[in-house]
Scaffold this motif. Structure first.
Motif, PDB file in Angstrom:
ATOM      1  N   HIS A   1     -10.160  -4.318   4.893  1.00 55.11           N
ATOM      2  CA  HIS A   1     -10.337  -5.685   5.378  1.00 55.11           C
ATOM      3  C   HIS A   1     -11.794  -6.136   5.317  1.00 55.11           C
ATOM      4  O   HIS A   1     -12.092  -7.296   5.544  1.00 55.11           O
ATOM      5  N   GLN A   2     -12.683  -5.188   5.046  1.00 50.92           N
ATOM      6  CA  GLN A   2     -14.091  -5.561   4.923  1.00 50.92           C
ATOM      7  C   GLN A   2     -14.470  -5.882   3.482  1.00 50.92           C
ATOM      8  O   GLN A   2     -15.625  -6.171   3.198  1.00 50.92           O
TER       9      GLN A   2
ATOM     10  N   TYR B   1       0.813  -1.214   0.000  1.00 50.36           N
ATOM     11  CA  TYR B   1       0.000   0.000   0.000  1.00 50.36           C
ATOM     12  C   TYR B   1       0.847   1.266   0.000  1.00 50.36           C
ATOM     13  O   TYR B   1       0.391   2.315  -0.436  1.00 50.36           O
TER      14      TYR B   1
ATOM     15  N   ALA C   1      -3.575  -6.189  -0.285  1.00 46.81           N
ATOM     16  CA  ALA C   1      -2.361  -5.646   0.320  1.00 46.81           C
ATOM     17  C   ALA C   1      -2.036  -4.270  -0.241  1.00 46.81           C
ATOM     18  O   ALA C   1      -1.278  -3.515   0.352  1.00 46.81           O
ATOM     19  N   SER C   2      -2.621  -3.955  -1.389  1.00 47.73           N
ATOM     20  CA  SER C   2      -2.299  -2.682  -2.027  1.00 47.73           C
ATOM     21  C   SER C   2      -3.130  -1.524  -1.497  1.00 47.73           C
ATOM     22  O   SER C   2      -2.887  -0.383  -1.839  1.00 47.73           O
ATOM     23  N   LEU C   3      -4.142  -1.854  -0.699  1.00 44.62           N
ATOM     24  CA  LEU C   3      -4.932  -0.794  -0.087  1.00 44.62           C
ATOM     25  C   LEU C   3      -4.466  -0.615   1.351  1.00 44.62           C
ATOM     26  O   LEU C   3      -4.198  -1.588   2.050  1.00 44.62           O
ATOM     27  N   ASP C   4      -4.380   0.633   1.781  1.00 45.94           N
ATOM     28  CA  ASP C   4      -3.919   0.908   3.143  1.00 45.94           C
ATOM     29  C   ASP C   4      -4.986   0.480   4.152  1.00 45.94           C
ATOM     30  O   ASP C   4      -6.108   0.984   4.112  1.00 45.94           O
ATOM     31  N   PRO C   5      -4.634  -0.452   5.054  1.00 48.79           N
ATOM     32  CA  PRO C   5      -5.639  -0.989   5.989  1.00 48.79           C
ATOM     33  C   PRO C   5      -6.195   0.044   6.952  1.00 48.79           C
ATOM     34  O   PRO C   5      -7.233  -0.189   7.574  1.00 48.79           O
ATOM     35  N   CYS C   6      -5.519   1.177   7.093  1.00 47.68           N
ATOM     36  CA  CYS C   6      -5.932   2.150   8.102  1.00 47.68           C
ATOM     37  C   CYS C   6      -6.970   3.152   7.604  1.00 47.68           C
ATOM     38  O   CYS C   6      -7.459   3.953   8.386  1.00 47.68           O
ATOM     39  N   TYR C   7      -7.233   3.160   6.316  1.00 50.07           N
ATOM     40  CA  TYR C   7      -8.125   4.207   5.798  1.00 50.07           C
ATOM     41  C   TYR C   7      -9.298   3.612   5.029  1.00 50.07           C
ATOM     42  O   TYR C   7      -9.183   2.530   4.455  1.00 50.07           O
TER      43      TYR C   7
ATOM     44  N   THR D   1       1.391   1.691  -3.564  1.00 54.84           N
ATOM     45  CA  THR D   1       0.173   2.262  -4.153  1.00 54.84           C
ATOM     46  C   THR D   1       0.140   3.769  -3.935  1.00 54.84           C
ATOM     47  O   THR D   1      -0.161   4.532  -4.852  1.00 54.84           O
TER      48      THR D   1
ATOM     49  N   TYR E   1     -13.573  -0.298   5.264  1.00 51.04           N
ATOM     50  CA  TYR E   1     -12.125  -0.442   5.332  1.00 51.04           C
ATOM     51  C   TYR E   1     -11.724  -1.623   4.451  1.00 51.04           C
ATOM     52  O   TYR E   1     -12.537  -2.526   4.234  1.00 51.04           O
TER      53      TYR E   1
ATOM     54  N   MET F   1      -9.242  -0.611  -6.507  1.00 50.08           N
ATOM     55  CA  MET F   1      -7.944  -0.210  -7.070  1.00 50.08           C
ATOM     56  C   MET F   1      -8.120   0.348  -8.484  1.00 50.08           C
ATOM     57  O   MET F   1      -7.479   1.333  -8.866  1.00 50.08           O
TER      58      MET F   1
ATOM     59  N   PRO G   1      -8.121   0.039  12.503  1.00 50.54           N
ATOM     60  CA  PRO G   1      -9.516  -0.306  12.214  1.00 50.54           C
ATOM     61  C   PRO G   1      -9.762  -1.807  12.180  1.00 50.54           C
ATOM     62  O   PRO G   1     -10.883  -2.253  12.433  1.00 50.54           O
TER      63      PRO G   1
ATOM     64  N   GLN H   1      -9.075   6.829   0.498  1.00 53.65           N
ATOM     65  CA  GLN H   1      -8.007   6.478  -0.434  1.00 53.65           C
ATOM     66  C   GLN H   1      -8.335   6.923  -1.857  1.00 53.65           C
ATOM     67  O   GLN H   1      -7.441   7.224  -2.643  1.00 53.65           O
TER      68      GLN H   1
END
Lengths: 335, 343
Positions: free
Chosen positions: B156-157, A233, B100-106, A236, B154, B167, A330, B111
């Motif tokens: 992970h959902q 990420y 994995a390419s998406l930031d898990p925190c946002y 990305t 998020y 993406m 989160p 994004q």
């Protein structure tokens, strides 16, 4: 989250039993007892000694003493000091703000310096900056507090004369203790000179106490950042054409902070135990200093109560940190 | 003038002792609206090539090229700021592992809006509301059901397919002229793969953007691309239009790849795998890089490195280019016979 909280709260029970038992056993293992301490070198006539031991409840068998003690604690009574005859919790509460003030500034110092240092080391990996940060933090981590504190005093207070040697504030100021936090009290009294004096007294003890946490935080931040910077990420974020600082702060740091927060929380325990040494060296009138005196005079209620209260605080802080974890991550919040 | 024009692209990774050539002298041109497939095994340098176009090769990697222009901008020695104006706006990329390419925190919305805040229209850059409206539009465009609710999700959902759609939405948010899709369906369930690919191609047709499709799946390339580049060990071994390249491959490696497809093995008891693996940093052979694995290799192949030769746009890196029947030419039969007599 609620289940998690409940589980953690249930875990507190055995922790408390362990802490009380350990504190009780340790202080009784030290040779000597409070009465011997009172009598001094000249000794005391055996009958009087018996009477005093009975008065303090120290003539009963140890297990009975322990159970009686726990019973009192459960009723919220930590007993009275054998030397000052003050209530232990009252004494603790009057002194504790001084310790909080010191620990807070030590933590502030370690976070403000340690976090950026770790970030820089990670971004400039394998450069002079990285080696410098890691070298200095390893040195800081290996430095015993008592030695480091003396070096600081020698250099800054004695040689350069920049900071006072010890105490919380110069004797010339008499500030009414309303909150117990010297910085707040001096501000409320409106005496700017007193505030400056209090602040300058805080600097060296905070640095001495904050150095080990600083090293831990810097190293943890570095390794956590290095790990996160390799993540997809982050790639990305760069592929989106975001400015470099945004990639680092918004995406890398936010994720890297998750383990660092835990480590910062764990430092609180370290800070309170380190405070005992720091307070002794800088004559800082906090609970650390008070506990040391308690141990020296075999003041059983003070030592047992002090340890119990400190343990409570450490456990509570760790609980809060675990809950903060959910705020920043989160995946935990929604799990 | 082609949209992207690259000649002699080389990416090397150096350590103190070794130098590893990840991408070796690759030429690549692509026109507006064209779909080019890049195929090759793992480790053939496909992804590194794509990352180098975006300037995402970090130290100790080094990128060099004789020519490297995108829409008139020279990408060689381009400044950080100038590159950021292109990357994420005119050139976008999607990756293999969408989760994995998406930031898990946002959240998804955050994004998506982030790219718009940097590269969006003037209105999008100044107004949060406009960005959010556009983010919702994008999610609808990539056919995410219940898009409004997904905005606040998020990563992970999300499922893998859903994440890859996000993406894609992110990549097309600023109307790129070139999209690089690096194994976009590899990490997805087979049933979802086709959907995501269809979506990608529909958007490509609608927006007329150029698309570089990096994959090891020849079937995907055969169905979608106008042209193909076959890579092996960092080198371009064959290039040409489709379906010509797959019908009459000129390079033994392409021929072997096609023969390894399950469809080609119907008459055989076993799948026809290519023996051996792609050479790495320490075992690069002399001569032709394929020579240890090539069924046609003769002494010359082990000795001399072939160049990419052939008619314009139909090159093959082989001394003995295959003919329409799939047989080596250029005196191969004679050399083989001489070798047989000598031994």
């Amino acid at each position: 989250m609620l289940a998690f909280l409940l589980r953690r709260i249930v875990l507190i029970v055995p922790t408390f039993i362990g802490v009380t038992l350990l504190a009780f056993a340790l202080i009784h293992l030290i040779p000597g007892d409070p009465v011997e301490n009172i009598s001094g070198e000249r000794g005391m006539d055996p009958a009087r000694r018996e009477r005093l031991l009975h008065e303090f409840g120290l003539d009963k068998p140890l297990p009975v003493q322990y159970i009686e003690y726990v019973g009192q604690v459960l009723r919220g009574n930590l007993g009275t000091s054998l030397t000052t005859h003050e209530d232990v919790s009252t004494e603790f509460l009057t002194l504790f703000p001084a310790t909080i003030e010191l620990a807070f500034f030590a933590l502030l110092f370690s976070v403000i310096v340690g976090l950026p240092a770790g970030i820089v080391a990670a971004i400039k990996r394998n450069t002079v900056a990285d080696y410098a940060v890691m070298g200095v933090s390893l040195t800081g981590y290996s430095m015993p507090i008592f030695w480091w504190a003396l070096l600081l005093i020698l250099f800054f207070s004695v040689y350069l004369g920049w900071t006072p040697v010890s105490g919380r504030i110069s004797v010339e100021y008499d500030v009414p203790a309303t909150t117990g936090f010297m910085l707040i009290d001096t501000l409320r009294s409106g005496d700017f000179g007193a505030f400056r004096s209090a602040l300058s007294h805080l600097i060296l003890p905070s640095i001495a106490l904050g150095t080990i946490p600083l090293a831990v935080i810097a190293r943890m931040t570095r390794s956590s950042m290095l790990e996160v910077l390799r993540e997809d990420y982050v790639r990305t974020a760069r592929a989106k054409g975001l400015p470099r600082w945004q990639v680092i702060v918004v995406h890398a740091l936010r994720n890297a902070l998750i383990p660092v927060i835990t480590v910062i929380g764990l430092q609180v325990g370290l800070l309170l135990s380190g405070a005992i040494l720091t307070e002794t060296i800088f004559s800082w009138p906090g609970v650390g200093n008070w506990l040391i005196h308690g141990v020296q005079s075999r003041d059983y209620p003070v030592v047992q109560g002090g340890i119990l209260l400190i343990a409570t605080i450490v456990i509570t802080v760790n609980l809060i940190v675990d809950m903060l974890y959910g705020v920043i991550n989160p995946r935990i919040r929604h799990a | 003038m082609p949209l992207l024009d690259i000649a002699g692209l080389t990416v090397t990774f150096s350590t103190d002792a070794h130098q590893f050539i990840a991408v070796d002298d690759v030429d690549l041109t692509i026109d507006e609206g064209e779909v080019v497939g890049v195929v090759g095994e793992s480790g053939s340098g496909k992804s590194v090539m794509a990352l180098s176009l975006l300037g995402l090769i970090d130290f100790p990697g080094r990128v060099g090229a004789r020519r490297m222009t995108f829409a008139g901008h020279d990408l060689r020695g381009i400044g950080d700021r100038e590159r950021r104006d292109l990357v994420g706006k005119d050139i976008a990329m999607i990756f293999q592992d969408p989760l994995a390419s998406l930031d898990p925190c946002y959240t998804v919305a955050h994004q998506l809006m982030e790219a718009l805040a940097v590269h969006g229209t003037e209105r999008e850059r100044s107004s949060r509301v406009a960005r959010r409206t556009r983010a919702l539009e994008l999610l609808q465009q990539v056919e995410i059901p219940d898009a409004a609710a997904r905005l606040n999700a998020y990563p992970h959902q999300l499922s893998g397919g859903m994440a890859q759609r996000v993406m894609i939405a992110m990549a097309i948010s600023c109307q790129p002229r070139l999209l690089i899709a690096d194994e976009p369906t590899t990490a997805l369930d087979v049933t979802v793969q086709a959907q995501v690919l269809d979506l990608l191609l529909r958007i490509q047709r609608e927006t007329h953007m150029a698309l570089i499709l990096i994959t090891h799946d020849l079937a995907i390339v055969a169905e979608t691309a106008h042209r193909v580049i076959v890579m092996y060990a960092g080198q371009q071994v064959e290039t040409g239009p489709l379906p010509e390249v797959f019908e009459t491959p000129a390079h033994p490696y392409t021929q072997a790849l096609l023969a390894a497809l399950p469809e080609s093995s119907r008459d055989h008891a076993r799948l026809q795998a290519i023996p051996g693996v792609v050479p790495g940093a320490h075992d690069r052979p002399a001569g032709c890089l394929l020579s240890p694995r090539c069924r046609y290799a003769v002494a010359r192949c082990h000795r001399d490195e072939p160049a990419l030769l052939g008619p314009p746009g139909r090159g093959a890196r082989c001394h003995f280019r295959l003919d329409a029947q799939g047989h080596p030419t250029g005196g191969w039969a004679l050399e083989r016979r001489v070798e047989a007599i000598e031994t």
